[in-house]
Write a protein that holds these residues in place. Structure first.
Motif, PDB file in Angstrom:
ATOM      1  N   LEU A 232       0.814  -1.222   0.000  1.00  0.00           N
ATOM      2  CA  LEU A 232       0.000   0.000   0.000  1.00  0.00           C
ATOM      3  C   LEU A 232       0.847   1.272   0.000  1.00  0.00           C
ATOM      4  O   LEU A 232       0.625   2.165  -0.818  1.00  0.00           O
ATOM      5  N   ILE A 233       1.812   1.352   0.896  1.00  0.00           N
ATOM      6  CA  ILE A 233       2.642   2.557   0.966  1.00  0.00           C
ATOM      7  C   ILE A 233       3.596   2.623  -0.228  1.00  0.00           C
ATOM      8  O   ILE A 233       3.846   3.708  -0.771  1.00  0.00           O
ATOM      9  N   GLY A 234       4.102   1.464  -0.670  1.00  0.00           N
ATOM     10  CA  GLY A 234       4.978   1.442  -1.850  1.00  0.00           C
ATOM     11  C   GLY A 234       4.318   2.065  -3.074  1.00  0.00           C
ATOM     12  O   GLY A 234       4.875   2.986  -3.693  1.00  0.00           O
ATOM     13  N   PRO A 235       3.114   1.630  -3.461  1.00  0.00           N
ATOM     14  CA  PRO A 235       2.421   2.255  -4.596  1.00  0.00           C
ATOM     15  C   PRO A 235       2.068   3.726  -4.349  1.00  0.00           C
ATOM     16  O   PRO A 235       2.082   4.526  -5.295  1.00  0.00           O
ATOM     17  N   ALA A 236       1.762   4.077  -3.098  1.00  0.00           N
ATOM     18  CA  ALA A 236       1.460   5.480  -2.792  1.00  0.00           C
ATOM     19  C   ALA A 236       2.688   6.356  -3.051  1.00  0.00           C
ATOM     20  O   ALA A 236       2.576   7.455  -3.618  1.00  0.00           O
ATOM     21  N   ILE A 237       3.855   5.874  -2.644  1.00  0.00           N
ATOM     22  CA  ILE A 237       5.109   6.595  -2.929  1.00  0.00           C
ATOM     23  C   ILE A 237       5.337   6.659  -4.433  1.00  0.00           C
ATOM     24  O   ILE A 237       5.723   7.700  -4.972  1.00  0.00           O
ATOM     25  N   GLY A 238       5.099   5.552  -5.117  1.00  0.00           N
ATOM     26  CA  GLY A 238       5.260   5.525  -6.571  1.00  0.00           C
ATOM     27  C   GLY A 238       4.363   6.545  -7.256  1.00  0.00           C
ATOM     28  O   GLY A 238       4.801   7.266  -8.168  1.00  0.00           O
ATOM     29  N   LEU A 239       3.108   6.612  -6.828  1.00  0.00           N
ATOM     30  CA  LEU A 239       2.165   7.563  -7.418  1.00  0.00           C
ATOM     31  C   LEU A 239       2.596   9.003  -7.169  1.00  0.00           C
ATOM     32  O   LEU A 239       2.535   9.856  -8.074  1.00  0.00           O
TER      33      LEU A 239
END
Length: 307
Positions: A232-239
């Motif tokens: 969840l946090i990984g994709p949020a950082i990516g976005l």
């Protein structure tokens, strides 16, 4: 749309993973040999062809490199903060950080990319580049962090390990052939094509065989924290980075999906090699891969609206 993505992209992936798990249960496959086939035979061919047919401009190459460097750095910062709050010891901190920054961009990420983008050359080359960066991080920081936690290993030893890998050389060679428009003779292009075509089935069979060797446990809070941060946090950082860098179109979509991969099997291999929290590492790989059925479906759906 979500149902279509689940049926066309995610379900085929997990059917192949499931078949690999069943074959491992039935025949006790030689995981060492399977891993070597993937790493030294199939993956270099896929990376070479992806870069050879790449449509990536020098500017995009620079942006992807910057994206990945910032992405790993921010995940490291998150891991450090959580490790301090949880009062992890040195070995556990290394295992926890590896569970966040070492993702499965190879034998899981490449097949997801192929199915999600229907073999688009630009998307494939982006994923191949991310996988190469991931290999660099794995065999430098990943190895060194565990070595230091257990034995006090050096950067030199980690770099030597990285230089023994075929993937970086395949990437550079593919880029050189692409830039200078070197034609591939039939006797080279045909075998490379056949090898590359086997990637999805063999890589996912191997992944299924690898993860089924670990018994599932549901009683570790630290595993759940790692999985939440990874998925969840990984994709949020990516976005966030995609918006900050102004990335659009296929690059933005491919990088967003790449940022949502589950924890990589390499984190478990390192943990077992140095006897550093192997149970934690194996559980994060297994649970994050299973839960990725939900999160990767959502990410692929979201990616269509990015850029």
């Amino acid at each position: 749309m979500i149902a279509q993505i689940l049926l066309d992209v995610v379900l085929p992936i997990f059917v192949l993973i499931g078949l690999g798990a069943l074959m491992q249960r039935a025949f006790r496959l030689d995981l060492y040999t399977l891993a070597k086939i993937n790493f030294y035979y199939i993956t270099p061919a896929v990376v070479f062809l992806s870069m050879y047919h790449s449509e990536m401009s020098p500017a995009l190459l620079g942006n992807v490199t910057l994206f990945y460097a910032l992405y790993v750095l921010l995940l490291y910062v998150v891991s450090t903060i959580v490790s301090r709050r949880m009062k992890f010891n040195r070995g556990m901190k290394a295992a926890f950080t590896n569970s966040l920054i070492l993702d499965n961009s190879g034998n899981y990420g490449l097949p997801i990319n192929q199915l999600a983008f229907r073999g688009d050359p630009l998307a494939a080359s982006l994923q191949a580049l991310i996988m190469t960066f991931q290999s660099l991080v794995t065999f430098t920081y990943g190895v060194m962090s565990v070595q230091r936690a257990k034995t006090g290993g050096t950067l030199k030893a980690a770099l030597i390990g990285f230089l023994k890998m075929p993937v970086p050389y395949a990437l550079v060679l593919g880029l050189v052939f692409h830039v200078f428009r070197v034609p591939l003779p039939e006797f080279a292009s045909k075998p490379l094509g056949y090898i590359s075509d086997s990637m999805v089935s063999v890589a996912l069979l191997t992944l299924g065989a690898q993860i089924v060797k670990y018994p599932l446990r549901l009683d570790r809070l630290d595993v759940y924290i790692s999985v939440i941060l990874r998925l969840l946090i990984g994709p949020a950082i990516g976005l966030l980075l995609i918006f900050l860098l102004g990335l659009k179109g296929v690059p933005a979509q491919a990088l967003l999906i790449a940022s949502g991969m589950p924890t990589g099997v390499n984190s478990t291999i390192l943990a077992e090699e140095y006897d550093n929290e192997p149970d934690f590492a194996s559980q994060t790989v297994l649970i994050s891969t299973l839960l990725n059925i939900v999160t990767i479906t959502a990410l692929i759906s979201l990616a269509k609206y990015v850029g």
